[in-house]
Design a protein around this motif. Structure first.
Motif, PDB file in Angstrom:
ATOM      1  N   PRO A  25      16.276  -8.820  91.365  1.00 21.38           N
ATOM      2  CA  PRO A  25      16.124  -7.459  90.829  1.00 21.38           C
ATOM      3  C   PRO A  25      17.054  -7.163  89.657  1.00 21.38           C
ATOM      4  N   ILE A  26      18.281  -7.665  89.730  1.00 24.78           N
ATOM      5  CA  ILE A  26      19.227  -7.420  88.634  1.00 24.78           C
ATOM      6  C   ILE A  26      18.744  -8.101  87.360  1.00 24.78           C
ATOM      7  N   LEU A  28      15.618  -8.857  86.553  1.00 26.59           N
ATOM      8  CA  LEU A  28      14.445  -8.138  86.041  1.00 26.59           C
ATOM      9  C   LEU A  28      14.855  -6.863  85.303  1.00 26.59           C
ATOM     10  N   GLU A  29      15.811  -6.133  85.843  1.00 33.41           N
ATOM     11  CA  GLU A  29      16.278  -4.913  85.185  1.00 33.41           C
ATOM     12  C   GLU A  29      16.957  -5.239  83.853  1.00 33.41           C
ATOM     13  N   TYR A  30      17.708  -6.332  83.831  1.00 31.25           N
ATOM     14  CA  TYR A  30      18.372  -6.753  82.593  1.00 31.25           C
ATOM     15  C   TYR A  30      17.341  -7.098  81.519  1.00 31.25           C
ATOM     16  N   ALA A  32      14.214  -6.100  81.314  1.00 35.92           N
ATOM     17  CA  ALA A  32      13.540  -4.869  80.911  1.00 35.92           C
ATOM     18  C   ALA A  32      14.392  -4.072  79.931  1.00 35.92           C
ATOM     19  N   ASP A  33      15.683  -3.934  80.211  1.00 36.31           N
ATOM     20  CA  ASP A  33      16.559  -3.145  79.343  1.00 36.31           C
ATOM     21  C   ASP A  33      16.694  -3.776  77.960  1.00 36.31           C
ATOM     22  N   VAL A  88       8.715  -2.934  86.233  1.00 39.15           N
ATOM     23  CA  VAL A  88      10.120  -2.568  86.047  1.00 39.15           C
ATOM     24  C   VAL A  88      10.301  -1.775  84.757  1.00 39.15           C
ATOM     25  N   MET A  89       9.662  -2.220  83.661  1.00 34.20           N
ATOM     26  CA  MET A  89       9.816  -1.493  82.394  1.00 34.20           C
ATOM     27  C   MET A  89       9.220  -0.097  82.476  1.00 34.20           C
ATOM     28  N   ARG A  92      11.575   2.205  84.284  1.00 27.62           N
ATOM     29  CA  ARG A  92      12.846   2.473  83.614  1.00 27.62           C
ATOM     30  C   ARG A  92      12.692   3.182  82.268  1.00 27.62           C
ATOM     31  N   SER A  93      11.458   3.508  81.901  1.00 27.71           N
ATOM     32  CA  SER A  93      11.253   4.145  80.599  1.00 27.71           C
ATOM     33  C   SER A  93       9.911   4.859  80.588  1.00 27.71           C
ATOM     34  N   ARG A 219      24.252  -9.930  76.463  1.00 30.66           N
ATOM     35  CA  ARG A 219      23.590  -8.651  76.245  1.00 30.66           C
ATOM     36  C   ARG A 219      23.593  -8.265  74.760  1.00 30.66           C
TER      37      ARG A 219
END
Length: 244
Positions: A25-26, A28-30, A32-33, A88-89, A92-93, A219
């Motif tokens: 999950p972390i 995937l979130e990374y 997506a961001d 996920v995207m 988050r948006s 990042r």
């Protein structure tokens, strides 16, 4: 901005994070961001993602699965990853994200139609291209370049996991391997530099599509490349072979 439209090529390993298989999950979130940060800059974004976190060729060989069938399973894995990433995207948006597949699976995703994909990106949508090109015996590197050409992208960015770019040799085996800051397509092919599928490099060379290979684990690197910084390795027409 260096490029106005790009395709990002991700491996299935990026979705798995530090795991050998499955989803982190972390991670995937990374992912997506990082994509959303670039999208907010006004850059048109297409994404191609592998399926190695779900199924790999070595498993097919271990179980005696015919190679063509194993490739088909892998292509379905890329669709699962694409749907996960879209979810996920979207969560988050407020970005509109579409999945388009080379393999018809109309209940969950759109079929890939080139002009429709271009239209989506022109409307500001993020488009994830799944299912490779619908045929076996092709890695997802090649569909990444093909989709980039089809949607008139300015460049393709190959995101690597724990690898800073293209090296003179495998840095895991040869600690003295050196990183290329820039390298020509022909050098990559002639020296059989293993960071990318050679068929993908040849297709990019023949159409003068710039390739950026970079460490996705840092990042903001993708955004910095698009803003003009030379990070990782660039493979481009007229590029000299420059080592770090």
């Amino acid at each position: 901005m260096r490029y106005r439209r790009i395709v990002l090529k991700l491996s299935g390993a990026a979705v798995a994070g530090d795991r050998e298989f499955g989803f982190d999950p972390i991670a995937l979130e990374y992912i997506a961001d990082e994509i959303l940060a670039v999208h907010r800059l006004g850059v048109g974004v297409g994404v191609v993602i592998g399926g190695g976190n779900i199924f790999r060729g070595m498993l097919g060989a271990q179980w005696g699965i015919e190679e063509s069938e194993a490739h088909n399973i892998g292509m379905l894995g890329t669709i699962v990853n694409s749907l996960m990433l879209r979810g996920v995207m979207t969560a988050r948006s407020d970005a509109e994200v579409r999945v388009m597949t080379a393999i018809p699976i109309n209940a969950v995703a759109e079929p890939f139609i080139r002009l429709r994909a271009i239209h989506h990106i022109e409307k500001g949508y993020i488009v994830i291209f799944a299912g490779g090109i619908g045929n076996p015996y092709v890695t997802t590197d090649y569909p990444g370049v093909q989709r980039a050409l089809e949607i008139r992208a300015d460049a393709i960015l190959f995101a690597k996991h724990k690898t800073a770019g293209v090296y003179t040799d495998d840095p895991n085996r040869r600690p003295d391997a050196r990183l290329y800051r820039s390298v020509g397509y022909d050098t990559v092919v002639r020296e059989n530099l293993g960071a990318l599928d050679q068929s993908a490099v040849i297709l990019a060379r023949d159409n003068r599509l710039p390739i950026h290979v970079f460490d996705f684990d840092t990042r903001g690197t993708m955004r910095r490349i698009l803003e003009g910084e030379d990070l990782g390795t660039v493979i481009a027409h007229g590029a000299g072979d420059e080592l770090e």
